[in-house]
Scaffold this motif. Structure first.
Motif, PDB file in Angstrom:
ATOM      1  N   SER A   6      -5.166   7.765  -0.086  1.00  0.00           N
ATOM      2  CA  SER A   6      -3.684   8.520  -0.124  1.00  0.00           C
ATOM      3  C   SER A   6      -3.712   8.468  -0.889  1.00  0.00           C
ATOM      4  O   SER A   6      -4.052   7.769  -2.663  1.00  0.00           O
ATOM      5  CB  SER A   6      -3.135   7.324   0.261  1.00  0.00           C
ATOM      6  OG  SER A   6      -2.913   6.028   0.048  1.00  0.00           O
ATOM      7  N   LEU A  32      -4.297  12.522   1.050  1.00  0.00           N
ATOM      8  CA  LEU A  32      -3.179  12.387   1.992  1.00  0.00           C
ATOM      9  C   LEU A  32      -1.522  12.300   0.256  1.00  0.00           C
ATOM     10  O   LEU A  32      -2.348  11.951   0.215  1.00  0.00           O
ATOM     11  CB  LEU A  32      -2.891  11.175   2.482  1.00  0.00           C
ATOM     12  CG  LEU A  32      -1.682  11.094   3.601  1.00  0.00           C
ATOM     13  CD1 LEU A  32      -1.998  10.292   4.949  1.00  0.00           C
ATOM     14  CD2 LEU A  32      -0.476  10.518   2.505  1.00  0.00           C
ATOM     15  N   THR A  34       1.784  10.835   0.163  1.00  0.00           N
ATOM     16  CA  THR A  34       3.111  10.786   0.813  1.00  0.00           C
ATOM     17  C   THR A  34       4.481  11.893   0.151  1.00  0.00           C
ATOM     18  O   THR A  34       4.073  12.270  -0.973  1.00  0.00           O
ATOM     19  CB  THR A  34       3.375   9.421  -0.388  1.00  0.00           C
ATOM     20  OG1 THR A  34       3.779   9.661  -1.269  1.00  0.00           O
ATOM     21  CG2 THR A  34       2.129   8.225   0.427  1.00  0.00           C
ATOM     22  N   ASN A  64       2.086  12.690   5.156  1.00  0.00           N
ATOM     23  CA  ASN A  64       3.088  11.532   5.850  1.00  0.00           C
ATOM     24  C   ASN A  64       4.826  12.320   5.208  1.00  0.00           C
ATOM     25  O   ASN A  64       4.545  11.269   4.030  1.00  0.00           O
ATOM     26  CB  ASN A  64       2.346  10.450   5.712  1.00  0.00           C
ATOM     27  CG  ASN A  64       2.729   9.699   4.805  1.00  0.00           C
ATOM     28  OD1 ASN A  64       2.564  10.208   3.784  1.00  0.00           O
ATOM     29  ND2 ASN A  64       2.658   8.418   4.765  1.00  0.00           N
ATOM     30  N   TRP A  66       6.694   9.482   4.609  1.00  0.00           N
ATOM     31  CA  TRP A  66       6.132   8.107   3.666  1.00  0.00           C
ATOM     32  C   TRP A  66       7.971   7.011   3.503  1.00  0.00           C
ATOM     33  O   TRP A  66       8.894   7.770   2.505  1.00  0.00           O
ATOM     34  CB  TRP A  66       6.204   8.232   2.161  1.00  0.00           C
ATOM     35  CG  TRP A  66       5.009   6.906   1.158  1.00  0.00           C
ATOM     36  CD1 TRP A  66       4.266   6.096   2.278  1.00  0.00           C
ATOM     37  CD2 TRP A  66       5.391   6.297   0.358  1.00  0.00           C
ATOM     38  NE1 TRP A  66       4.055   5.006   1.554  1.00  0.00           N
ATOM     39  CE2 TRP A  66       4.794   5.264   0.750  1.00  0.00           C
ATOM     40  CE3 TRP A  66       5.921   6.716  -1.317  1.00  0.00           C
ATOM     41  CZ2 TRP A  66       4.209   4.431  -0.974  1.00  0.00           C
ATOM     42  CZ3 TRP A  66       5.521   6.139  -1.678  1.00  0.00           C
ATOM     43  CH2 TRP A  66       4.633   4.949  -2.068  1.00  0.00           C
ATOM     44  N   ASP A 129       2.730   8.327  10.313  1.00  0.00           N
ATOM     45  CA  ASP A 129       2.715   7.291  10.135  1.00  0.00           C
ATOM     46  C   ASP A 129       3.112   6.033  10.336  1.00  0.00           C
ATOM     47  O   ASP A 129       3.959   5.346  10.102  1.00  0.00           O
ATOM     48  CB  ASP A 129       2.175   6.758   8.847  1.00  0.00           C
ATOM     49  CG  ASP A 129       1.635   5.731   7.898  1.00  0.00           C
ATOM     50  OD1 ASP A 129       0.778   5.059   8.775  1.00  0.00           O
ATOM     51  OD2 ASP A 129       1.867   5.363   6.639  1.00  0.00           O
ATOM     52  N   TRP A 246      -8.593   3.822   9.340  1.00  0.00           N
ATOM     53  CA  TRP A 246      -8.060   3.661   7.831  1.00  0.00           C
ATOM     54  C   TRP A 246      -8.672   2.786   7.008  1.00  0.00           C
ATOM     55  O   TRP A 246      -8.656   1.610   7.978  1.00  0.00           O
ATOM     56  CB  TRP A 246      -6.910   4.326   7.526  1.00  0.00           C
ATOM     57  CG  TRP A 246      -6.028   5.255   7.814  1.00  0.00           C
ATOM     58  CD1 TRP A 246      -5.638   5.626   8.789  1.00  0.00           C
ATOM     59  CD2 TRP A 246      -5.460   5.345   7.306  1.00  0.00           C
ATOM     60  NE1 TRP A 246      -5.382   7.254   8.561  1.00  0.00           N
ATOM     61  CE2 TRP A 246      -4.672   7.255   7.193  1.00  0.00           C
ATOM     62  CE3 TRP A 246      -5.448   5.575   5.374  1.00  0.00           C
ATOM     63  CZ2 TRP A 246      -4.885   8.013   5.860  1.00  0.00           C
ATOM     64  CZ3 TRP A 246      -5.455   6.400   4.334  1.00  0.00           C
ATOM     65  CH2 TRP A 246      -4.938   7.738   4.830  1.00  0.00           C
ATOM     66  N   TRP A 278      -6.465   3.697   2.154  1.00  0.00           N
ATOM     67  CA  TRP A 278      -5.598   3.336   1.201  1.00  0.00           C
ATOM     68  C   TRP A 278      -5.314   2.304   0.296  1.00  0.00           C
ATOM     69  O   TRP A 278      -5.456   1.378   0.689  1.00  0.00           O
ATOM     70  CB  TRP A 278      -3.965   2.970   2.208  1.00  0.00           C
ATOM     71  CG  TRP A 278      -2.800   3.415   2.090  1.00  0.00           C
ATOM     72  CD1 TRP A 278      -1.785   2.642   0.887  1.00  0.00           C
ATOM     73  CD2 TRP A 278      -1.814   4.408   2.558  1.00  0.00           C
ATOM     74  NE1 TRP A 278      -0.985   3.478   0.529  1.00  0.00           N
ATOM     75  CE2 TRP A 278      -0.568   3.795   1.208  1.00  0.00           C
ATOM     76  CE3 TRP A 278      -1.905   4.948   3.441  1.00  0.00           C
ATOM     77  CZ2 TRP A 278       0.088   5.011   1.815  1.00  0.00           C
ATOM     78  CZ3 TRP A 278      -0.893   6.009   3.494  1.00  0.00           C
ATOM     79  CH2 TRP A 278       0.043   6.336   2.689  1.00  0.00           C
ATOM     80  N   SER A 279      -5.837   2.720  -1.022  1.00  0.00           N
ATOM     81  CA  SER A 279      -4.728   3.808  -1.260  1.00  0.00           C
ATOM     82  C   SER A 279      -5.757   4.411  -2.723  1.00  0.00           C
ATOM     83  O   SER A 279      -7.039   3.696  -3.523  1.00  0.00           O
ATOM     84  CB  SER A 279      -3.795   4.017  -1.734  1.00  0.00           C
ATOM     85  OG  SER A 279      -2.893   3.302  -2.584  1.00  0.00           O
TER      86      SER A 279
END
Length: 314
Positions: A6, A32, A34, A64, A66, A129, A246, A278-279
């Protein structure tokens, strides 16, 4: 094998390009990005550019919502419930909360707007998420919504299933994929029955993030990652979905960096071929999430995923 990381906090495309090159050179094939309320309001075309350049650098893109509405996970502020009070969740004593309600028609309309824009970008997957109702561990009165829209629903579980059904159908209309990340069982999120999520026809991928807390032992990490990874892998197999896990790359205490390697190996050992973390860079750039030694966490994750790829070779 899908490997992803992410990325957030940078909205300068020139700098993002450098980071995307670093991510690709580290062996990742997905990123990914945000996509917060702030991004939709103030950075929409910048985000479109960032997503496009990520693809040009050889990375497929997840996005996502966020922290949107505080219905989804993330360290982003939300103002939806404040600006549109009819969106807000309501506590047992009638207090309007800071989170939007998944049953609110106004919030659902906002999410359709969010989906329409992000699906016009060059993304592969929308990542839902940790969808949840607002909760506070020490205040049971704030663990459920009592708004007029929720009064028409039988449970938080069914409310979130209805919400996810709507969102994932919208995404499929635009030809994009859906991934749902479920909070692990020890959080009172409102989605205890994961099979109902796996059964949704427009959900392409199901996953979870059984992150450990500071002070947890390696034994607990092994237990939690094995239990959750096996559950996700089994559900995905039964319902013909892609499983995802994750790995925690934030708040890692010095001396426990090997937890990252163990968690990655356990997930890969269950046959899961979609592992994200993440992340980016051990969350180095957000001091609230930063690991004690972010560079070591980053290097540990890269090595662990390289070994996982070798493990998953036919």
């Amino acid at each position: 094998m899908k490997t992803g990381i992410s990325y957030f906090g940078v909205r300068n495309p020139e700098w993002v390009r450098k980071d995307m090159q670093t991510i690709r050179e580290a062996g990742f094939n997905h990123v990914l990005h945000t996509f917060s309320e702030e991004d939709l309001q103030y950075y929409p075309q910048t985000m479109k550019e960032i997503i496009a350049l990520s693809k040009r650098e050889g990375l497929n893109v997840y996005v996502n919502p966020w922290g949107v509405g505080r219905v989804f996970g993330g360290e982003a502020y939300t103002e939806l419930a404040a600006r549109t009070p009819e969106m807000a969740q309501v506590s047992q004593d009638g207090q309007r909360l800071v989170a939007a309600c998944p049953n609110s028609p106004a919030f659902r309309d906002y999410m359709k707007k969010w989906i329409k824009f992000v699906c016009q970008c060059d993304i592969e997957t929308v990542f839902w998420d940790e969808p949840h109702f607002y909760f506070e561990k020490n205040n049971p009165q704030l663990q459920s919504c009592h708004c007029k829209h929720c009064a028409e629903q039988s449970s938080k579980q069914q409310s979130l299933i209805s919400f996810l059904s709507l969102l994932t159908e919208e995404v499929h209309k635009y030809g994009k994929r859906n991934s749902v990340c479920l909070l692990p069982p020890w959080f009172p999120a409102g989605l205890e029955n994961w099979e109902e999520v796996a059964k949704l026809p427009c959900v392409d991928e199901i996953g979870s993030d059984p992150y450990w807390e500071k002070g947890d032992t390696i034994e607990k990490v092994r237990h939690d990652y094995k239990e959750v990874s096996e559950k996700i892998a089994n559900l995905a197999k039964i319902h013909n979905k892609e499983p995802q896990i994750w790995i925690k790359n934030y708040h890692i205490e010095a001396g426990t960096e090997h937890f990252v390697k163990e968690a990655t190996e356990i997930a890969a050992g269950t046959g899961i071929k979609n592992i994200f973390a993440w992340s980016y860079m051990g969350s180095k750039y957000m001091d609230w999430l930063r690991c004690d030694n972010p560079e070591l966490v980053w290097k540990t994750q890269i090595k662990a995923l390289s070994l996982a790829k070798a493990l998953n070779q036919p």
